[in-house]
Design a protein around this motif. Structure first.
Motif, PDB file in Angstrom:
ATOM      1  N   GLY A  69       0.815  -1.204   0.000  1.00 47.01           N
ATOM      2  CA  GLY A  69       0.000   0.000   0.000  1.00 47.01           C
ATOM      3  C   GLY A  69       0.852   1.258   0.000  1.00 47.01           C
ATOM      4  O   GLY A  69       0.572   2.213  -0.734  1.00 47.01           O
ATOM      5  N   GLN A  70       1.910   1.276   0.809  1.00 46.26           N
ATOM      6  CA  GLN A  70       2.798   2.436   0.861  1.00 46.26           C
ATOM      7  C   GLN A  70       3.482   2.656  -0.484  1.00 46.26           C
ATOM      8  O   GLN A  70       3.666   3.805  -0.919  1.00 46.26           O
ATOM      9  CB  GLN A  70       3.847   2.235   1.945  1.00 46.26           C
ATOM     10  N   ASP A  80       2.357   8.141   3.069  1.00 47.38           N
ATOM     11  CA  ASP A  80       1.299   7.974   4.062  1.00 47.38           C
ATOM     12  C   ASP A  80       1.933   7.588   5.398  1.00 47.38           C
ATOM     13  O   ASP A  80       2.364   6.448   5.580  1.00 47.38           O
ATOM     14  CB  ASP A  80       0.298   6.911   3.620  1.00 47.38           C
ATOM     15  N   VAL A  83      -0.325   5.037   8.497  1.00 52.92           N
ATOM     16  CA  VAL A  83      -0.686   3.629   8.400  1.00 52.92           C
ATOM     17  C   VAL A  83      -0.616   2.902   9.743  1.00 52.92           C
ATOM     18  O   VAL A  83      -1.409   2.008  10.018  1.00 52.92           O
ATOM     19  CB  VAL A  83       0.174   2.897   7.345  1.00 52.92           C
ATOM     20  N   CYS A 234      -4.264   2.102  -0.348  1.00 54.40           N
ATOM     21  CA  CYS A 234      -3.331   1.963   0.781  1.00 54.40           C
ATOM     22  C   CYS A 234      -4.097   1.783   2.086  1.00 54.40           C
ATOM     23  O   CYS A 234      -3.747   0.932   2.911  1.00 54.40           O
ATOM     24  CB  CYS A 234      -2.419   3.188   0.853  1.00 54.40           C
ATOM     25  N   THR A 238      -4.131  -1.442   4.505  1.00 54.24           N
ATOM     26  CA  THR A 238      -3.777  -1.244   5.909  1.00 54.24           C
ATOM     27  C   THR A 238      -4.878  -1.763   6.821  1.00 54.24           C
ATOM     28  O   THR A 238      -4.611  -2.337   7.883  1.00 54.24           O
ATOM     29  CB  THR A 238      -3.527   0.253   6.189  1.00 54.24           C
ATOM     30  N   SER A 264       6.974   0.515   7.037  1.00 53.41           N
ATOM     31  CA  SER A 264       6.400   0.421   5.689  1.00 53.41           C
ATOM     32  C   SER A 264       7.148   1.320   4.708  1.00 53.41           C
ATOM     33  O   SER A 264       7.418   0.929   3.566  1.00 53.41           O
ATOM     34  CB  SER A 264       4.914   0.786   5.719  1.00 53.41           C
TER      35      SER A 264
END
Length: 344
Positions: A69-70, A80, A83, A234, A238, A264
């Motif tokens: 996701g990161q 981000d 998370v 993301c 998460t 992450s």
């Protein structure tokens, strides 16, 4: 009359070998193998035993989801930092649903956790894409906001293993053909997201936005929409990681997920995701997560003190950033050379 002779084309096998050798993922895999070999020679149970092999796959599974996701967010030239707090909130939501609604089907709880994560990601993405606020500022703020909500919600009522169904807790430690279920889930997510990023228009546009936002705007790409979708994806991954955290560890308090955001980001950078966006792969980010978690397990067995464990991770991050810079300069000079040759 001048006859142009085209250079001989390489056969597919040669091209595949050349691509493999030049791939950043190959270097990360080699580093991972080196850590495994050195540690196994020192402590054979680290990998040779059934539990050692299982832990090698199980421990990084949650962080692989976070790294994927990161990576999607960083590729768009964003980040981000929330998370870890999202993991804490979704993990606690998972436990509360089982406590407050006994008998609620496990799939419904999983979907609820993913949905909450996606909603929190949507808030991040909307503030960044629509309000034009830098991602570093927005997600640093939501990191504290989400964590504050988590602390307030948990209060003095942490979730314990006895509060959740045995089937759900068993899901966190179960295996199929000696491969942990959590690792299988992480692998399936990796394949799906990797396919999306490499073969679909939406995935290619994320790379284009990160490579040159101004050019992407001139080309007519819907930057705001794509950035929001990256943050929603993301957040959803998460949220899934938060659900799996509850299943894996069985206990959820107000500090669940603390520091996960740094891991992450580190996994994505070490895995070859350019911190300024536009290049890298989710496969590299996933391998980076496995490498970092494996190093954290291996160094104590090698007698390395805690301070040096953190220093090694920091050195890996700095080395990855330096390598990205060197490769970017090489690509720049190569493009200049090609342009000059074309003009001649």
């Amino acid at each position: 009359m001048t006859t142009l002779i085209s250079p001989a084309r390489k056969n597919p096998a040669a091209r595949a070998i050349e691509t493999l050798v030049k791939s950043r993922e190959t270097g990360i895999v080699l580093a991972l193998l080196m850590v495994l070999v050195v540690t196994t020679v020192r402590s054979p149970a680290f990998l040779v035993s059934t539990d050692g092999f299982r832990d090698l796959l199980l421990t990084p599974a949650i962080f692989v989801l976070l790294a994927i996701g990161q990576a999607m967010v960083i590729i768009t030239r964003n980040i981000d930092l929330s998370v870890g707090s999202v993991v804490g909130l979704t993990a606690y939501l998972t436990g509360r649903l089982f406590v407050d609604f006994p008998g609620l089907p496990i799939p419904v709880v999983i979907i609820a956790g993913i949905a909450l994560g996606a909603l929190l990601g949507l808030i991040n993405g909307a503030l960044i894409a629509c309000a034009k606020v830098p991602a570093l500022v927005v997600t640093l703020g939501t990191l504290y906001i989400y964590r504050g909500v988590d602390v307030w919600w948990v209060g003095r009522k942490p979730i314990n293993a006895s509060d959740m169904p045995r089937d759900f807790l068993g899901f966190g430690v179960s295996s199929f053909l000696n491969i942990p279920t959590l690792a299988i889930i992480a692998a399936l997510v990796l394949v799906a997201v990797g396919w999306y990023m490499r073969t679909t228009r939406g995935g290619r546009e994320l790379y284009a936005i990160g490579s040159d936002p101004s050019a992407a705007t001139l080309y007519g790409l819907r930057i705001a929409k794509r950035v929001i979708l990256a943050f929603v994806a993301c957040g959803a991954l998460t949220g899934l990681a938060g659900v799996l955290f509850a299943a894996r560890y069985g206990t959820v308090d107000s500090q669940a997920g603390t520091g996960f955001e740094l891991i992450s980001v580190a996994a994505a950078v070490v895995g070859g995701i350019a911190i300024f966006g536009g290049s890298g792969s989710v496969l590299g980010a996933a391998i980076g997560a496995v490498l970092l978690l494996t190093i954290n397990r291996a160094l104590p067995l090698l007698g390395v003190q805690d301070f040096w464990q953190q220093a090694v991770v920091g050195a890996l991050i700095l080395g990855a950033i330096a390598l990205d810079r060197v490769l970017a300069l090489r690509r720049f000079h190569k493009l200049i050379e090609i342009r000059d040759n074309a003009n001649d």
